[in-house]
Design a protein around this motif. Structure first.
Motif, PDB file in Angstrom:
ATOM      1  N   ASP A 269       0.799  -1.227   0.000  1.00 17.55           N
ATOM      2  CA  ASP A 269       0.000   0.000   0.000  1.00 17.55           C
ATOM      3  C   ASP A 269       0.834   1.280   0.000  1.00 17.55           C
ATOM      4  O   ASP A 269       0.337   2.350   0.329  1.00 17.55           O
ATOM      5  N   SER A 314      -5.794  -1.825   1.950  1.00 16.82           N
ATOM      6  CA  SER A 314      -5.625  -2.145   0.531  1.00 16.82           C
ATOM      7  C   SER A 314      -5.742  -3.652   0.323  1.00 16.82           C
ATOM      8  O   SER A 314      -5.165  -4.429   1.084  1.00 16.82           O
ATOM      9  N   GLU A 335     -11.591  -1.780  -0.611  1.00 18.45           N
ATOM     10  CA  GLU A 335     -11.919  -0.753  -1.601  1.00 18.45           C
ATOM     11  C   GLU A 335     -13.275  -0.973  -2.266  1.00 18.45           C
ATOM     12  O   GLU A 335     -13.819  -0.049  -2.876  1.00 18.45           O
ATOM     13  N   SER A 336     -13.817  -2.189  -2.170  1.00 23.11           N
ATOM     14  CA  SER A 336     -15.067  -2.509  -2.856  1.00 23.11           C
ATOM     15  C   SER A 336     -16.139  -2.866  -1.829  1.00 23.11           C
ATOM     16  O   SER A 336     -16.138  -3.968  -1.276  1.00 23.11           O
ATOM     17  N   ASN A 475      -1.483   3.538  -1.225  1.00 26.57           N
ATOM     18  CA  ASN A 475      -1.814   2.905  -2.490  1.00 26.57           C
ATOM     19  C   ASN A 475      -2.999   1.968  -2.288  1.00 26.57           C
ATOM     20  O   ASN A 475      -3.020   1.175  -1.350  1.00 26.57           O
ATOM     21  N   LYS A 476      -3.985   2.055  -3.150  1.00 29.56           N
ATOM     22  CA  LYS A 476      -5.187   1.236  -3.018  1.00 29.56           C
ATOM     23  C   LYS A 476      -5.548   0.604  -4.355  1.00 29.56           C
ATOM     24  O   LYS A 476      -5.172   1.098  -5.418  1.00 29.56           O
ATOM     25  N   VAL A 478      -7.696   0.062  -7.392  1.00 31.46           N
ATOM     26  CA  VAL A 478      -8.653   0.900  -8.121  1.00 31.46           C
ATOM     27  C   VAL A 478      -9.699  -0.021  -8.737  1.00 31.46           C
ATOM     28  O   VAL A 478      -9.399  -0.790  -9.651  1.00 31.46           O
ATOM     29  N   THR A 480     -12.091   0.533 -10.588  1.00 30.98           N
ATOM     30  CA  THR A 480     -12.483   0.839 -11.969  1.00 30.98           C
ATOM     31  C   THR A 480     -11.340   0.523 -12.935  1.00 30.98           C
ATOM     32  O   THR A 480     -11.386   0.899 -14.101  1.00 30.98           O
ATOM     33  N   ASP A 481     -10.314  -0.185 -12.429  1.00 35.84           N
ATOM     34  CA  ASP A 481      -9.143  -0.512 -13.234  1.00 35.84           C
ATOM     35  C   ASP A 481      -9.291  -1.904 -13.844  1.00 35.84           C
ATOM     36  O   ASP A 481     -10.096  -2.728 -13.403  1.00 35.84           O
ATOM     37  N   TRP A 484      -8.837  -5.164 -11.445  1.00 38.50           N
ATOM     38  CA  TRP A 484     -10.005  -5.581 -10.665  1.00 38.50           C
ATOM     39  C   TRP A 484     -11.029  -6.253 -11.572  1.00 38.50           C
ATOM     40  O   TRP A 484     -11.678  -7.234 -11.181  1.00 38.50           O
TER      41      TRP A 484
END
Length: 500
Positions: A269, A314, A335-336, A475-476, A478, A480-481, A484
């Protein structure tokens, strides 16, 4: 309100602009515009606190080029002597055609750009320089490890000692016992290539570690008293914040002491760098727990294997372990967000997957679902990290209670928590190599007079990064990347986005 002063220095054909707030200033800005032919496109801008310590060095060039440079001892100590780099006569490096890094070599932070994109932010490339700012016989270095355990800590310690000794001929290296507080409350241990020769085969850290205990003034007093002139600090973002404070105090006192950090976090992270050492080992070891959960789940009717992995803020370990395993049906990370009850919730997905396959494996990061846990915890550990509820144990109880109430199907759930087993093992081959290069880069940087930096991998190249970039955020993952999305495709799980 601000007052501007403009001074033209004809001898250097340079223009200096100083912006100084009229009253009590927090920052002091300096701009140098070079008009000489070889430097006509170069502009150096620094921002520093009114005490001259909190400095950010920026070098600007054409097409939007920006170098986020690291401090150097010569920034605040004038007329420092330099010496030829001992590597010039080192037999190991004699076969290398070009073993010194050019002073203008930089590494770009982002390599994916459009044709009209500016050149962007760069960092100074790590490696040996032709001149060093320490005579090897005068170097007295110290190493300290702080924070939680991580595979590769002993490898970093070993390679700092061996790098200083075999590359530069440094003979005095000491280890600080049990973290920052060891500077003023514990003894130190002498470190030689012989004493550290086999430590990379062990987990943990031979120096011991702790959280907190950071009294900057006492630490720098001890550094002065012991006549230490190189400090190597291994730890995560909290540790590097402490390292930054130590550097600032050293600079405020005008001491000829280089401070180098090696970023460590098993959660991966830390921002800017490609990854942190120990992460590959953690992902690899997590496979054992996931495989055990899969065996348990497939051996009974409606079996569920639940594995809790590290990831306070993270979910990188959980995500990469899920992608590597291919046995995981559901991955939950901080994160989700997810929800349990109702249509599209986790309970519905578990029932669906059990009807389809007869078994299921769930991986959950330790920081996931904390908003769902009934009891909130506002306590913090000595490093300032929020103490989390055991979401894995809580989740296992909630799943059992739900299916017991529904009386639709009987389930058998096995909960596995390998957290401390993972972080206590020795580094694998990949992390051993990575830790070695990080340590050697830090040694090269300190010997070259750089200070207030961490060594880190950026786009596959080793660099020197200012402390502020490492500690500014976490750092996490993402969500929307693409990574993932690849994970969701692997598990075929829903996104669990609550319609409400």
């Amino acid at each position: 309100m601000s007052v501007y002063h403009k001074v033209t220095v004809s001898q250097t054909t340079s223009l200096y602009r100083f912006k100084t707030p009229l009253l009590f200033s927090s920052y002091f800005y300096t701009t140098l515009s070079f008009t000489s032919p070889e430097k006509k496109h170069r502009r150096i801008r620094s921002s520093m606190a009114s005490n001259g310590v909190d400095e950010i060095k920026l070098v600007e060039g054409p097409a939007g080029y920006v170098l986020e440079d690291v401090p150097h001892l010569s920034d605040y100590i004038l007329d420092l002597p330099t010496y030829p780099n001992p590597l010039q006569s080192n037999a190991a490096y004699s076969v290398v055609r070009q073993y010194f890094v050019d002073e203008d070599d930089t590494v770009q932070e982002k390599i994916v750009v459009h044709k009209d994109s500016p050149r962007g932010t760069h960092f100074r490339r790590a490696g040996p320089r032709q001149k060093v700012y320490f005579k090897p016989s005068d170097v007295r270095a110290c190493i300290v490890t702080c924070g939680g355990l991580c595979p590769g800590l002993n490898t970093v310690i070993r390679e700092i000692v061996c790098g200083l000794h075999f590359m530069y001929g440094v003979t005095e290296v000491i280890g600080v016992d049990c973290g920052f507080r060891g500077f003023y409350s514990k003894n130190t241990v002498a470190l030689t290539p012989k004493t550290v020769s086999d430590i990379h085969k062990r987990g943990g850290t031979i120096l011991g570690t702790s959280r907190g205990g950071h009294d900057t003034s006492k630490i720098v007093d001890n550094i002065q008293d012991r006549e230490i002139n190189q400090v190597y600090i291994i730890g995560g973002d909290g540790t590097q914040k402490g390292a930054s404070a130590i550097y600032k105090e050293i600079r405020r006192r005008g001491l000829n002491v280089a401070v180098a950090g090696i970023p460590k976090t098993i959660d991966n992270d830390i921002p800017v760098i490609d990854k942190s050492f120990g992460f590959d080992t953690a992902v690899e070891e997590a496979q054992r727990a996931i495989n055990a959960a899969h065996v348990e789940a497939t051996s009974v009717e409606n079996g569920i294997g639940l594995v809790k992995l590290m990831g306070r803020y993270s979910g990188f370990i959980a995500m990469y372990a899920t992608l590597a395993s291919r046995d995981v049906d559901c991955c939950l990370i901080p994160e989700s967000p997810f929800y349990l009850e109702g249509k599209g919730g986790l309970y519905e997905f578990i029932a669906k997957r059990l009807r389809e396959n007869g078994h299921m494996v769930i991986v959950i990061a330790e920081g996931a679902g904390q908003d769902l846990v009934a009891e909130s915890i506002d306590q913090q550990d000595a490093s300032g990290n929020k103490l989390l509820k055991d979401v894995g144990l809580w989740m296992s109880l909630k799943i059992k209670e739900h299916f017991a109430k529904q009386s639709v199907m009987d389930i058998t759930l096995k909960y596995i928590d390998p957290t401390y087993m993972i972080r206590a093992i020795p580094a694998n081959a990949s992390d051993n190599v990575y830790s070695t290069l990080l340590a050697q880069s830090a040694v090269h940087g300190a010997m070259a007079g750089y200070t207030g930096f961490v060594s880190g991998l950026v786009n596959g190249r080793h660099t020197y990064i200012p402390f502020n970039r490492i500690t500014e955020r976490q750092n996490k993952v993402v969500i929307t990347d693409r990574m993932w999305a690849r994970m969701l495709s692997s598990t075929n799980q829903p996104s669990f986005m609550n319609p409400s």
